[in-house]
Design an enzyme around this catalytic site. Structure first.
Site, short mmCIF file in Angstrom:
data_model
loop_
_atom_site.label_atom_id
_atom_site.label_comp_id
_atom_site.label_asym_id
_atom_site.label_seq_id
_atom_site.Cartn_x
_atom_site.Cartn_y
_atom_site.Cartn_z
N GLU A 276 17.23 37.87 -63.36
CA GLU A 276 18.41 37.01 -63.15
C GLU A 276 18.11 35.55 -63.44
O GLU A 276 18.31 34.70 -62.57
CB GLU A 276 18.89 37.15 -61.70
CG GLU A 276 19.22 38.56 -61.26
CD GLU A 276 19.47 38.65 -59.75
OE1 GLU A 276 19.07 37.73 -58.99
OE2 GLU A 276 20.08 39.63 -59.33
N ARG A 279 18.73 28.80 -64.61
CA ARG A 279 18.29 27.48 -65.07
C ARG A 279 17.50 27.55 -66.38
O ARG A 279 17.72 26.76 -67.30
CB ARG A 279 17.42 26.87 -63.97
CG ARG A 279 17.06 25.41 -64.17
CD ARG A 279 16.04 24.97 -63.12
NE ARG A 279 16.41 25.29 -61.77
CZ ARG A 279 17.15 24.51 -60.96
NH1 ARG A 279 17.56 23.34 -61.38
NH2 ARG A 279 17.44 24.90 -59.73
N CYS A 344 31.79 4.98 -54.48
CA CYS A 344 31.52 4.16 -53.31
C CYS A 344 30.63 4.88 -52.30
O CYS A 344 31.08 5.23 -51.20
CB CYS A 344 32.84 3.71 -52.70
SG CYS A 344 33.74 2.70 -53.87
N GLU A 345 29.40 5.16 -52.70
CA GLU A 345 28.38 5.78 -51.85
C GLU A 345 27.05 5.31 -52.40
O GLU A 345 26.84 5.35 -53.60
CB GLU A 345 28.36 7.31 -52.03
CG GLU A 345 29.57 8.04 -51.60
CD GLU A 345 29.32 8.95 -50.41
OE1 GLU A 345 28.21 8.95 -49.84
OE2 GLU A 345 30.28 9.66 -50.06
N TYR A 373 23.46 23.97 -63.14
CA TYR A 373 23.78 23.41 -61.82
C TYR A 373 24.28 21.97 -61.97
O TYR A 373 23.90 21.08 -61.21
CB TYR A 373 22.56 23.48 -60.89
CG TYR A 373 22.03 24.89 -60.77
CD1 TYR A 373 22.75 25.86 -60.08
CD2 TYR A 373 20.85 25.28 -61.40
CE1 TYR A 373 22.31 27.17 -60.00
CE2 TYR A 373 20.39 26.60 -61.32
CZ TYR A 373 21.13 27.53 -60.63
OH TYR A 373 20.68 28.82 -60.56
C1 LIG Z 1 20.59 31.20 -58.09
C2 LIG Z 1 20.14 32.60 -58.24
C3 LIG Z 1 19.49 33.01 -59.41
C4 LIG Z 1 19.14 32.08 -60.54
O1 LIG Z 1 18.13 31.18 -60.21
P1 LIG Z 1 17.50 30.25 -61.34
O2 LIG Z 1 16.53 29.42 -60.62
O3 LIG Z 1 18.61 29.43 -61.91
O4 LIG Z 1 16.86 31.13 -62.35
C5 LIG Z 1 19.16 34.34 -59.53
N1 LIG Z 1 19.43 35.24 -58.54
C6 LIG Z 1 20.04 34.86 -57.40
C7 LIG Z 1 20.31 35.89 -56.37
C8 LIG Z 1 20.41 33.54 -57.20
O5 LIG Z 1 21.01 33.18 -56.07
#
Ligand SMILES: *Cc1c(COP(=O)(O)O)cnc(C)c1O
Length: 420
Positions: A276, A279, A344-345, A373
């Site tokens: 998964e 990034r 304004c922060e 992100y």
């Molecule tokens: C956010 C997330 C990812 C992706 O993470 P990266 O650091 O962007 O690779 C994969 N699996 C789950 C369950 C996540 O919450």
């Protein structure tokens, strides 16, 4: 590697000068390089190709733009989704249901029913309570829900605390030490096909050791689950590999090193591996392009006030994140400045005491590594319209999300009848 480079003194995305995009679309604007995403998707796919029939499911939360998802869908990537909104965006972008994994600690019965009806590869469950709800929903639909438990391996991911998810006290997953009990309870529930194990320990990981330690524990658990009679066919190893934000810092381990480690650790698991990455696929494929409004002298370093702000790019204020900031047409001189937005922060600060190429009012700058992100976390704070997004492919570019109109913002508010 990315496709943002200087040509004749001007920063380009692939073959398009960034100044041309700024002139056509205005600033601030996110610019994505499709060649960069495609390259990262292929590099990752190749890095894990030695494992048996791997599925690379892009973590949609990193960048859910439809053009990004459609680009990755064409590369054969699946999707890791954490809400019904992400599920629907993945389907709309052409990602087939059998390549979709549904993660997240708070899935509702409606979300379960929607995804069960549309189809998916696997739900990653995070509690027995969730397994019970899943069982009830699947029973009522007359189907079996394909599920895994996300286990919490209790390792220190050595990353920022807000993106670390594998510690014992984290809200994520079920404690790995109690996993056999969870699987035994799930097996007793009707309408669940308990098919796998999942793990994800955090994001922006710059060291393989915590991942290797977590995967080792998962491998041991798979053996124990089989002894207990569970038919485990899938192991989801999550995402998390870091990317180089700061050119002056050592680079995080790359996909090849990761893939080699995974192949070694999982050699005798006898499962289909799911990955998964988020990034890693898109971060370097995007920049936030912004114009310098003015340079304001300070008691200390001067303030470069840009037209992008924390509502457009939250990572610096949320995670103290570093983004390299470069002029689009760099000269020879450097300056030390604070780079801030107009909000304004005090938190609306992108960099403090930063050494960077000199700029003056009207110049364009880019925040690098802003493909993940970033746009997806944008808000309308300070009544700033949502940032547009542009995708480049070779010498072409297209607006893939239009700049929100301020009229739209105003119209979205409804007056109660006593004020009408
Ligand atoms: C956010 C997330 C990812 C992706 O993470 P990266 O650091 O962007 O690779 C994969 N699996 C789950 C369950 C996540 O919450």
């Amino acid at each position: 590697m990315d496709h943002f480079s200087l040509r004749e003194g001007a920063l380009h995305c692939e073959d398009v000068p960034l100044a041309e995009i700024a002139a056509a679309v205005g600033t601030p604007v996110y610019v994505y390089s499709s060649a960069t995403m495609v390259r990262h998707a292929r590099v990752f796919r190749d890095a894990v190709a030695a494992t048996s029939d791997p599925l690379v499911a892009f973590a949609v939360k990193a960048n859910p733009n439809g053009a990004v998802l459609a680009t990755l869908a064409r590369e054969g990537l699946g999707a890791d989704v954490v809400s019904i909104g992400e599920y629907r965006r993945a389907i709309a972008a052409g990602i087939p249901p059998e390549r979709i994994i549904f993660s997240g600690v708070g899935k509702t019965a409606d979300e379960m029913a929607y995804a069960l009806t549309g189809g998916l590869l696997q739900f990653n469950l995070e509690s027995v309570e969730e397994a019970e709800m899943m069982s009830a929903v699947a029973s009522s639909l007359g189907v079996a829900a394909p599920v895994a438990f996300r286990v919490n391996p209790d390792v220190d991911a050595r990353t920022h605390k807000k993106i670390s998810t594998g510690g014992a006290l984290s809200k994520f997953g079920v404690p790995i030490g109690d996993a056999l009990e969870y699987y035994a309870r799930a097996r007793e529930l009707p309408a669940l096909d308990v098919q796998g194990v999942a793990v994800h320990i955090g994001s922006q990981l710059t060291d393989l050791a915590p991942l290797e330690s977590a995967f080792g524990k998962v491998g041991k658990l798979i053996g124990e689950l089989r002894v207990a009679g569970h038919d485990i066919r899938f192991a989801d190893l999550g995402g998390g590999l870091g990317v180089p934000y700061d050119r002056d810092m050592p680079h995080p381990p790359g996909p090849q090193e990761y893939g080699a480690m995974v192949a070694r650790i999982t050699a005798d698991w006898g499962v289909r591996l799911l990955f998964e990455p988020g990034r890693l696929i898109v971060a370097n494929a995007g920049v936030l392009l912004s114009e310098v409004i003015r340079v304001k002298p300070g008691v200390g370093d001067p303030f470069v006030v840009v037209d992008a702000a924390m509502n457009d790019l939250m990572r610096p204020s949320l995670y103290d994140a570093y983004h390299a900031i470069d002029p689009v047409t760099p000269g020879n001189s450097q300056m030390t400045v604070n780079v801030v937005g107009p909000i304004c922060e005090s938190g609306d600060t992108f960099a403090t005491g930063r050494r960077m190429g000199a700029v003056v009012a009207g110049d364009l700058v880019v925040f690098r590594t802003a493909g993940a992100y970033a746009a997806t976390m944008a808000s309308t704070y300070n009544s700033r319209p949502l940032t547009p997004e542009v995708m480049v492919s070779g010498d072409k570019f297209a607006v893939v999300r239009a700049r929100q109109d301020i009229e739209e913002l105003i119209r979205a508010d409804k007056l109660p009848d006593w004020l009408g």
